[in-house]
Each structure stands twice: as structure tokens, then as C-alpha cells.
Motif scaffolding. Sequence first.
Motif, PDB file in Angstrom:
ATOM      1  N   GLU A  63      42.299 -21.852  97.921  1.00 52.73           N
ATOM      2  CA  GLU A  63      42.368 -21.120  99.216  1.00 52.73           C
ATOM      3  C   GLU A  63      43.610 -20.330  99.210  1.00 52.73           C
ATOM      4  OE1 GLU A  63      41.841 -23.953 102.363  1.00 52.73           O
ATOM      5  OE2 GLU A  63      39.941 -24.529 101.816  1.00 52.73           O
ATOM      6  N   SER A  64      44.594 -20.788  98.617  1.00 55.34           N
ATOM      7  CA  SER A  64      45.912 -19.798  98.738  1.00 55.34           C
ATOM      8  C   SER A  64      45.788 -18.724  97.669  1.00 55.34           C
ATOM      9  CB  SER A  64      47.311 -20.712  98.547  1.00 55.34           C
ATOM     10  OG  SER A  64      47.127 -21.804  99.609  1.00 55.34           O
ATOM     11  N   TRP A  65      45.066 -18.581  96.822  1.00 59.36           N
ATOM     12  CA  TRP A  65      45.015 -17.838  95.765  1.00 59.36           C
ATOM     13  C   TRP A  65      44.855 -16.379  96.416  1.00 59.36           C
ATOM     14  CZ3 TRP A  65      46.231 -17.862  90.826  1.00 59.36           C
ATOM     15  CH2 TRP A  65      45.838 -17.050  89.967  1.00 59.36           C
ATOM     16  N   ASP A  66      44.544 -16.049  97.579  1.00 62.39           N
ATOM     17  CA  ASP A  66      44.640 -14.815  98.199  1.00 62.39           C
ATOM     18  C   ASP A  66      45.985 -14.314  98.231  1.00 62.39           C
ATOM     19  OD1 ASP A  66      41.883 -14.724  98.441  1.00 62.39           O
ATOM     20  OD2 ASP A  66      41.780 -15.383 100.446  1.00 62.39           O
ATOM     21  N   ASN A  67      47.053 -15.381  98.536  1.00 61.76           N
ATOM     22  CA  ASN A  67      48.457 -15.039  98.379  1.00 61.76           C
ATOM     23  C   ASN A  67      48.898 -14.467  97.229  1.00 61.76           C
ATOM     24  OD1 ASN A  67      48.594 -16.254 100.942  1.00 61.76           O
ATOM     25  ND2 ASN A  67      49.357 -18.094 100.267  1.00 61.76           N
ATOM     26  N   GLU A  69      46.850 -12.999  94.918  1.00 59.53           N
ATOM     27  CA  GLU A  69      46.152 -11.553  94.846  1.00 59.53           C
ATOM     28  C   GLU A  69      47.130 -10.523  95.499  1.00 59.53           C
ATOM     29  OE1 GLU A  69      42.436 -12.078  95.931  1.00 59.53           O
ATOM     30  OE2 GLU A  69      41.586 -12.980  93.875  1.00 59.53           O
ATOM     31  N   ARG A  70      47.391 -10.990  96.485  1.00 58.85           N
ATOM     32  CA  ARG A  70      48.367 -10.027  97.413  1.00 58.85           C
ATOM     33  C   ARG A  70      49.637  -9.733  96.853  1.00 58.85           C
ATOM     34  NH1 ARG A  70      45.804 -12.605 102.016  1.00 58.85           N
ATOM     35  NH2 ARG A  70      47.552 -14.063 101.903  1.00 58.85           N
ATOM     36  N   ILE A 428      51.863 -18.738  94.973  1.00 58.52           N
ATOM     37  CA  ILE A 428      50.648 -19.212  95.322  1.00 58.52           C
ATOM     38  C   ILE A 428      50.349 -20.287  96.420  1.00 58.52           C
ATOM     39  CG2 ILE A 428      48.546 -20.372  94.649  1.00 58.52           C
ATOM     40  CD1 ILE A 428      49.135 -19.319  91.783  1.00 58.52           C
TER      41      ILE A 428
END
Length: 558
Positions: A63-67, A69-70, A428
Amino acid sequence: MTALLASGQRPAEASPPGSIAERAPRRIVSPERVAAALTLVAIVGMAVVAVAQSGISITGMVESWDNAERFFARVGPITFPEPAELAYLTALTVGLVLCGTLLAAVISVPVAYLSAANTTPGPGWRAFGRFVGVFTRAVPDVVLAMVFVLMFSLGTLPGILAIGIHSIGMISKLFADAIEQIDEGPRLAIRAAGGSRWQEFTSGILPQVLPSWVATVLHRNDINLRGSVVLGYVGVAGLGLEMSFAFKSLNYSLGIGIAIVMFALCVAMEVVSSAVRKAMLTGGRASGGPLRATTPDAALRRPWTASRVRSTAWGWIAAAVVVGSILICDIQWGDLVTVWAKMPAVAVQFWPPSFGNYDAATMFGAMGQTIGIALAATLLALVVSVVVGSLAARNVAPNGTVRTSMRFLLVVIRGVPEVILAIVLIVITGLGAQAGTLALAFGGIGLAGKLIADSFEEVKAGPERALAATGASRTQVYASATLPQGTPALLGHGFYLLDTNVRAATILGIVGGGGIGYYLLNAGQGSNYQAVTAIVLMLLVTVLVVEGVAMWMRRVFR
């Protein structure tokens, strides 16, 4: 009962004195062995609790993979230093690490001689040698670098001394273990012939331990190269310093580029070291070993065989690399003379130890978190390493392809510096113990997996062959012969990994991996060196306890 007596038979419960039933030996488990087993169970239990408290969550990481990517979107395209500057920094880093490792190797020889049971002049000397080894292992190289940066001008000398002194602990211990395992025949023969201690060492000991010593130095050099990254955070020159500057200035594209270069350099060094170790340990075996001269004239005119050409070439290459490393480091030798005048002023900054603005409960709690990270990482690494290391062993792997693949995987894992991995995981998952635990566990797989594979390949082949001859499957042979024989070594590797992880967890705290390292970095940057001393003393006590328990376990379960 009367009928039995009349027939000459005795009741079963009335065995006569001296019967087989009374003479049958009863296996008694010593209280010490029971205590050791309970201690081991308690340690494993604490490791399980530490894993549960580390906050590791695969779902949370996904779920923290968006961190991530950003973050990488903000980073943009990865950049690298200019080619000439990159080549210089790479050569400087390699040269600094080589010089430090060679310094440790030279000093470790007399320390190992004093520490080994079969060469030490007396119990007092052995205790002194062992203490030097434990003490230098307990003090992190980053702390030594802090001290030497204060004492010397900026440059490579603080890094060389920090790497060298810290490496004495591991190298001298493995050197001493190799001396204790030699064949005593040649040494005793030299002594009986009236040879001196120096002649016993150079002719009876050194030829037997030299291949093992070279392998140890190469292995330590690989570790030092990975560890040189964090030394840049305290001012040691090289790729680590440039990477720290890049991250501190928020130039993430350059910082990641240097991290990629460091990763490639570590993998390349691992491959080269493995090739050199293999060449030294197997050289001459295929042809039955080196040819022995039968006359003095033949000894003076040895033929230039392929083996001799290779050995000579490797020797000249090694000498050239050492000379080049010294030249590229541009060591300020005059600092070794002027430093003595600075030592009193530096020493008073580190003594007496004090926690400063932090209360004792906070510092001991942070130390407990560091120990918890080390325990959790050791347990996770061992669980995976037993599987990977077993498949990397020649006598366990189902075929050569699997073994080669697992060995290559272990090389790649060992090539990843834990500090760089921790930084990526922090991006991450955020700051805290989760990133530090996962980074240490990942790095531990590479180390423990190789040690386990080597240990399983060295077990006695007799029990394995006997089981295979009865039709046992490969799994049954592994479970009934290979694993039981390798269990003592597995226990030793586990404590060695725990010892290593305690210090590594401290280092990862510097980059946000949780534990006492955070306070160590703050104390160093705030010139609160008395707090640095207090933290080092806590680490020393922890390492001494781990070392003592490990020695006790090895003795009891031998």
C-alpha cells in the motif's frame, strides 16, 4: 508366585543384582546442557517477539508503494558524476578500503598468534589478544571515523584507520581459529630440531593457514567496501561522501546514481574475490599439486608451468593494486607525527561518558530497540538462508544449475550495501525499525547463506552415502545426515550473524533505520562526544554478552 519359584523362574520385578537390566546405562543430560537449550529457546522466543514488534507488514509495504512512485517521480532522470570524477572517486574508494583492510591484516597476525591456544605464550597473553579482538569488533567503524576526523586533517587517513582498526576484530578471530586447526606435526618437528618460534611460525604454521588467511582478508575487504558508504556521512572521502552530500542537498537523482555505481562496484568486487579465493583454494589440485624438486639444482631451476605462471601473474597484479591504492589515497604521512600533540585535547572530549541531554531510560530503550532489530533480522535471515544455503551446497542441490543459480544469488545479495537498501526501504515504509530490520535481514541472507552452504559441503560424506545406498531419497539424506552434522556450524553462524547485526543495526540507525544509531548520529553532529562514548560502552557490553553466550553454546553443543 509359588509356581514360578517351583519351576525355577523368577518374577520379572525381582531382577537379581548385576543383571542386564541394572547394568544398562542411562543417558543423563547434564544440567549445563539443559540450561543452554533453555537459553537458546529464550533467544529464539525473543527474536520472534522482536519480529512481531518490528511492524513488518507486506500489505502495508504494498500500500505504501505509492510513496516510492511519487519519490522517483520527483527524482526525475538518474544522473551520475562526470566520467573523470566518477573514475577518480571509484578508484579512491577501492584504494581506501584496500589500504584499511591490509592494515588490519598486518596487525591481526600478532593478535591472532597471541589469541590462538596452541601458539599463545600464556593465558594472560591469550586473554589480551581475545580482548583486543572483541573490543575492535564492538566499536563501529563510523565511531572510529568520528574520532580520527577530529585528530587528522580531512582526507583518506581517517577512513583507512577506522576500517583497519575495526576489521582487526573479525580478521584476528578467524586467523586465530585457523591457527588452532593446523596439523601440529610440522611445527612440533621444527621445535624438536631446535627451531625458534619464528621458524615454527614461518615454516610450520604459515604455509598451512595462508590460503585460509587470504580468503578471510578478501571476504573482509568485501564487507569493508559495502560499509564504506556510511563512512561518508562522517566526512570520509570517496563515493560515500559524495552520496551523502547529494542526499543532504536533496539532489536525489545524483545520490541514486552514485548508489547504483556503489552497488555495481560491490558486486564486481564480490565476483573478483570469489574467483581469487577459488583459484587459491583449488590451485594445483587438478594436476595433483605442485611438482616437488628432487635435487637442489632442480629447486633452483623450477619449470615455468601454467600454475606457476598464473601464481606469479596474480602476485604482480596484487602488488600493483596495493601500490596504486596507496598512491591514489595520497596519505598525509606527516599527520601520523603531529597527531600525538592533539590526542589529549581529543581524549578529554570523549571522557567521562555521559548521556547528556537524554535520560537513561530513553537511551537504554533505544539500545533495546537496536538489539530487537538485530534479533529479528537474524531470525528472518536464518530462515531464508537455510533454504537458499542448502540449495547452494554441492551435496544438497538437485543439480549444478540450481547450485550455480543460488551461489550467484548470494553474490548479488552480498553486493547490496545495507545502508543503500535501508534508504530505499525508508522511502517506501518511512522511518523506523521496519526498514532497518528488512535491510539487515536481506543482507544477512547473503552472508549466512554462503556460510551455511560451505558448512554443508564440508560435512562427512560417509553418513550421506550410507543412507543413499539404502535407497533413501535426497530429502531423507538431507534431513537425517546433512542437517544433523551441520547443525553445530549453523548454531555458530547464527550467533556470528547476531553479533554482526548488533553493530550493523547501530549503523542503519544513522540513516533512519531506528534504534541507538539515531542518537549516535545526533551526538556526533552535535559534538556531544561523551554521549558517543556512553553509546559505544553499551555496544561493547552487548557484544561481550553475545560473544560469551556464543562461546558457551559452542562448547556445550560441540
